[in-house]
Design a protein around this motif. Structure first.
Motif, mmCIF file in Angstrom:
data_model
loop_
_atom_site.group_PDB
_atom_site.id
_atom_site.type_symbol
_atom_site.label_atom_id
_atom_site.label_comp_id
_atom_site.label_asym_id
_atom_site.label_seq_id
_atom_site.Cartn_x
_atom_site.Cartn_y
_atom_site.Cartn_z
ATOM 1 N N GLU A 102 0.826 -1.217 0.000
ATOM 2 C CA GLU A 102 0.000 0.000 0.000
ATOM 3 C C GLU A 102 0.854 1.259 0.000
ATOM 4 O OE1 GLU A 102 -2.736 -0.401 3.235
ATOM 5 O OE2 GLU A 102 -3.967 -1.918 2.199
ATOM 6 N N GLY B 272 -0.354 0.742 -3.799
ATOM 7 C CA GLY B 272 -1.258 -0.378 -4.016
ATOM 8 C C GLY B 272 -2.654 -0.105 -3.506
ATOM 9 N N GLN B 273 -3.618 -0.765 -4.092
ATOM 10 C CA GLN B 273 -5.022 -0.570 -3.760
ATOM 11 C C GLN B 273 -5.320 -0.996 -2.324
ATOM 12 O OE1 GLN B 273 -7.595 -2.735 -6.382
ATOM 13 N NE2 GLN B 273 -9.391 -2.476 -5.085
ATOM 14 N N LYS B 274 -6.089 -0.176 -1.631
ATOM 15 C CA LYS B 274 -6.543 -0.538 -0.291
ATOM 16 C C LYS B 274 -7.543 -1.684 -0.393
ATOM 17 C CE LYS B 274 -4.526 2.930 1.969
ATOM 18 N NZ LYS B 274 -3.538 2.735 3.064
ATOM 19 N N ASN B 275 -7.534 -2.530 0.619
ATOM 20 C CA ASN B 275 -8.469 -3.664 0.669
ATOM 21 C C ASN B 275 -8.362 -4.550 -0.577
ATOM 22 O OD1 ASN B 275 -9.603 -2.687 3.164
ATOM 23 N ND2 ASN B 275 -10.719 -1.175 1.938
ATOM 24 N N ALA B 276 -7.166 -4.721 -1.053
ATOM 25 C CA ALA B 276 -6.944 -5.585 -2.213
ATOM 26 C C ALA B 276 -7.075 -7.059 -1.821
ATOM 27 C CB ALA B 276 -5.568 -5.323 -2.796
#
Length: 604
Positions: free
Chosen positions: A138, A142-146
Motif C-alpha cells: 500500500e 497499491g489498492q486498499k483492501n486488495a
C-alpha cells in the motif's frame, strides 16, 4: 535378449495406459469421510491416497492443520509481496518478508518439523509478516483492501493454538480448499505448492551461506500468488508449474556456487563407513554449512565427526577434507535412521530434513537446527554447538568392541559436475572409441517401500559399457555395488555427483556431452533418467527437468496421489513420463535406445 526387451516394451505400454486411466485420490469422497487430518504431499501417503489419521511420517493431526494454516498465510504474504514488486521491483522487495516465507515453507516439508509449539510461533509471526507485506504494497500505491476473499485477507485468531486448529481445518486444509475447484486445477495448485516448498528448501541452504538472488524470491512469490487466483485454470497454471522448475534451476545453480565458493570444487574421495575408537558426533540432513561449523567447533577437542544420509557428499569438499577428525560416514539413507541413530554412541545433529519420529533410546541425544523440530528434542538457535560438544564428551563414544562390530567398508563420492567436465576429453574419447555407449542418471529420494528395489535392479543391470551418474539418498540402494571401471578407460562406472540438489550438476554434465557430441538436445543422447521421488524437493527437481524439456523419465516407485488422471495423461503424452516396472528389463531397454549420436561420434 531382444525378446525380453520387446516383452518389457509391451509391459511399459500397458502400464502407461494403466496410469493414464488410474484414479487419484477422490477428495470429495475423502471430505465425506470427515477424516481427522488429510495430507497427500509426499510419496508414502497412506494407501496411495493420503494420510487421514496420522502421517506416515509421524505427523499428528494438529501439526498437519497448523502446517496448512502456515502455507495459507504464506500465500497471502506472497500476494502482497508479488504485487509490491510489480509496482516497484526494488522498493517492493523486502528481505525479511522474502526469507521468512522461504523458511516457513521449508518447515512444512515432509520430515522437517512436527513440533506444534514451533508452528504456533511461526503462524503468529506469519500474520505480522503478512501485515508488513500489506503495508509495503500500500505504501507503493497499491489498492486498499486488495485481494478480498483470499489468503491475503483471511482473518484468524492466532492467540490460541486450538482456535487456529479449528478454523484452519475449516478454511486452510486440503479438503476445504479443494471444495468447488475443478479437480485438475486443484491438482496443479498442489503440484505448484509442493514444488515451491522444495525450491524454498534449496534456497534456504544457499541463503544461510550468504548466497541469495532477488529473482528467486520474486519467482517464489509469483508462483505462490498464482495459486490464489480465483480464475486459475489448467491453462493458466501449467506455465506456472514450469516456472517453479525454472526458478529452481536458478536456486540449484546458486547452491552449487555457494558450496564450491565456500568449500572448494569436490574431488573424488573414498569415505570409510566403519568408525574409529573415540568420542563422536553424527551430523545428518543436508546442510554443508552446519557440517563445516561443527568440524570447526570440535577441532582439537578429541571428538570425531561423522556424516549420515545425504551428507555423504560433504566428504568431497577439499576444505572439509582438511579436518583430520572428519572420520567417515555412518549408516545409510534417512529411513534407516532409527537403527543408525540407536547404534551411534554420541549426539546427533539433524540439520534439515529428513527427521522421523525418534526412539526414546536416542531422543535425548538429538539436536535440531534451523527450521527442523520435533517435540522433546533440543533445538539449537544460532551456531553455538557447545551443548553438543559437552554431550559428546559425556557419551561413551566408540569403544574397541564397538568399532569391531562394524566391518571395514567405504563409499566413494566427490564426482561433482566440474570434476567430470574437466575430464570431458577422456569421456568423449571413450565415447568415440565405443567404450562408453550409455549414461544413466539414477537417484533422488530413498524410502521404505520394497518397490524401491527397482532402482537397485536398474543400476546393477546397466551394461558394462555404460556410466551411472547418481545423486541424492537414492544412491544408497546401490553405491556399494562393485561396478568397477569402463574397460580400458580408467573411468569409474558409477559417479556420485552429490546431494539431491546436485541434479543441477548431472544436467550440466548432460548439456556438456550434448555440446561435445553436436547433438540437438539432451533427448537425442543415450542418457537415461531413473528418478526416485519421495518429498517436495524431488517435486522441484522433476519440474526443473520438465522445464529443461528432458523427456522419457522413469519416475517412481509410484506416482503422486495429488496428480489427477488428466495431468498424468499430460505428462505421459508430452514428456514421456514412464512408470518404474522391472529395473532389470528397463536397463536393457534403455541401452537399445537413441544410439544414433554416439554412433555418429564413434565414426567421426
Amino acid at each position: 535378449m531382444m525378446k525380453r526387451i520387446a516383452q518389457n516394451s509391451l509391459r511399459v505400454a500397458s502400464a502407461v495406459r494403466s496410469i493414464q486411466g488410474r484414479s487419484c485420490v477422490n477428495l470429495a469422497s475423502m471430505r465425506e469421510e470427515n477424516p481427522i487430518m488429510f495430507c497427500m504431499q509426499c510419496e508414502q501417503t497412506n494407501s496411495g491416497r493420503g494420510c487421514d489419521r496420522i502421517g506416515m511420517c509421524g505427523k499428528r493431526p494438529k501439526v498437519a492443520v497448523l502446517q496448512d494454516v502456515a502455507i495459507h498465510i504464506c500465500k497471502g504474504i506472497s500476494l502482497y509481496a508479488h504485487a509490491a514488486r510489480q509496482l516497484d521491483e526494488v522498493k517492493g522487495a523486502d528481505n525479511e518478508i522474502d526469507q521468512f516465507v522461504g523458511e516457513l515453507m521449508f518447515a512444512t516439508m515432509t520430515n522437517v518439523n512436527n513440533d506444534s509449539d514451533r508452528f504456533h510461533d511461526f503462524i503468529k509471526k506469519a500474520v505480522d509478516i503478512r501485515e508488513k507485506a500489506k503495508n509495503l504494497y500500500e505504501s507503493l500505491g497499491g489498492q486498499k483492501n486488495a485481494f478480498p476473499n483470499t489468503p491475503a485477507t483471511w482473518d484468524i485468531d492466532v492467540s490460541d493454538a486450538d482456535a487456529i486448529f479449528e478454523m484452519g481445518e475449516d478454511d486452510a486444509g486440503v479438503l476445504a480448499r479443494a471444495e468447488g475447484v475443478d479437480e485438475d486445477t486443484f491438482s496443479l495448485i498442489e503440484l505448484i505448492t509442493y514444488g515451491a516448498k522444495g525450491m524454498a528448501a534449496y534456497n534456504h541452504h544457499a541463503a544461510v551461506q550468504g548466497f541469495e538472488d532477488p529473482s528467486v524470491y520474486a519467482g517464489l512469490h509469483e508462483v505462490m500468488a498464482a495459486t490464489c487466483d480465483p480464475n486459475a485454470s489448467v491453462e493458466t497454471l501449467l506455465p506456472v508449474a514450469l516456472k517453479v522448475g525454472e526458478v529452481n534451476l536458478t536456486v540449484m545453480k546458486l547452491l552449487e556456487t555457494a558450496h564450491i565458493s565456500s568449500y572448494g570444487t569436490p574431488v573424488p574421495k573414498d569415505v570409510p563407513t566403519n568408525p574409529v575408537e573415540g568420542k563422536c558426533i553424527l551430523v545428518s540432513g543436508h546442510d554443508i554449512r552446519d557440517t563445516a561449523n561443527i568440524l570447526k567447533a570440535t577441532e582439537g577437542t578429541g571428538i570425531n565427526v561423522y556424516t549420515h544420509g545425504e551428507l555423504l557428499p560433504a566428504h568431497g569438499y577439499p576444505e572439509l577434507q582438511k579436518f583430520e577428525h572428519f572420520k567417515g560416514h555412518f549408516g545409510g539413507a534417512w529411513q534407516k535412521q532409527r537403527t543408525d541413530f540407536n547404534n551411534f554412541p554420541g549426539p546427533i545433529v539433524m540439520t534439515t530434513n529428513c527427521l522421523i519420529e525418534p526412539k526414546p533410546s536416542y531422543k535425548k541425544r538429538m539436536f535440531t537446527r534451523t527450521v527442523v523440530g520435533w517435540p522433546g528434542i533440543k533445538h539449537i538457535d544460532g551456531e553455538d554447538y557447545s551443548e553438543v560438544i559437552k554431550m559428546a564428551k559425556e557419551c561413551d563414544g566408540f569403544s574397541p568392541a564397538g568399532v569391531a562390530a562394524f566391518p571395514a567398508g567405504k563409499m566413494t563420492t566427490g564426482f561433482g559436475a566440474d570434476t567430470i567436465i574437466s575430464k570431458a576429453d577422456a569421456v568423449v574419447g571413450a565415447i568415440k572409441s565405443g567404450a562408453i555407449k550409455n549414461f544413466y542418471v539414477i537417484g533422488g529420494c530413498d524410502g521404505r517401500e520394497s518397490t524401491r528395489s527397482y532402482f537397485t535392479n536398474l543400476a546393477t543391470s546397466t551394461p558394462d559399457d555404460s556410466v551411472i551418474l547418481t545423486l541424492g539418498c537414492g544412491k544408497f540402494r546401490f553405491n556399494q555395488h562393485p561396478f568397477g571401471e569402463v574397460a580400458d578407460t580408467g573411468i569409474p562406472r558409477m559417479l556420485d555427483v552429490g546431494q539431491c540438489n546436485d541434479a543441477y550438476g548431472a544436467v550440466r554434465v548432460a548439456l556438456a556431452l550434448k555440446d561435445a557430441l553436436g547433438a540437438g538436445s539432451v533427448n537425442d543422447l543415450p542418457i537415461h533418467f531413473g528418478v526416485s521421488w519421495f518429498e517436495q524437493k524431488a517435486v522441484a527437481v522433476l519440474l526443473t527437468l520438465l522445464h529443461l524439456d528432458i523427456k522419457n523419465i522413469h519416475l517412481g516407485p509410484k506416482l503422486p496421489a495429488f496428480l489427477t488422471p488428466n495431468l498424468v495423461n499430460f505428462l505421459v503424452e508430452n514428456y514421456g513420463i514412464t512408470p518404474c516396472l522391472d529395473g532389470h528389463a528397463d536397463a536393457a531397454k534403455m541401452a537399445q535406445m537413441k544410439t544414433n549420436h554416439l554412433e555418429k561420434a564413434a565414426s567421426a
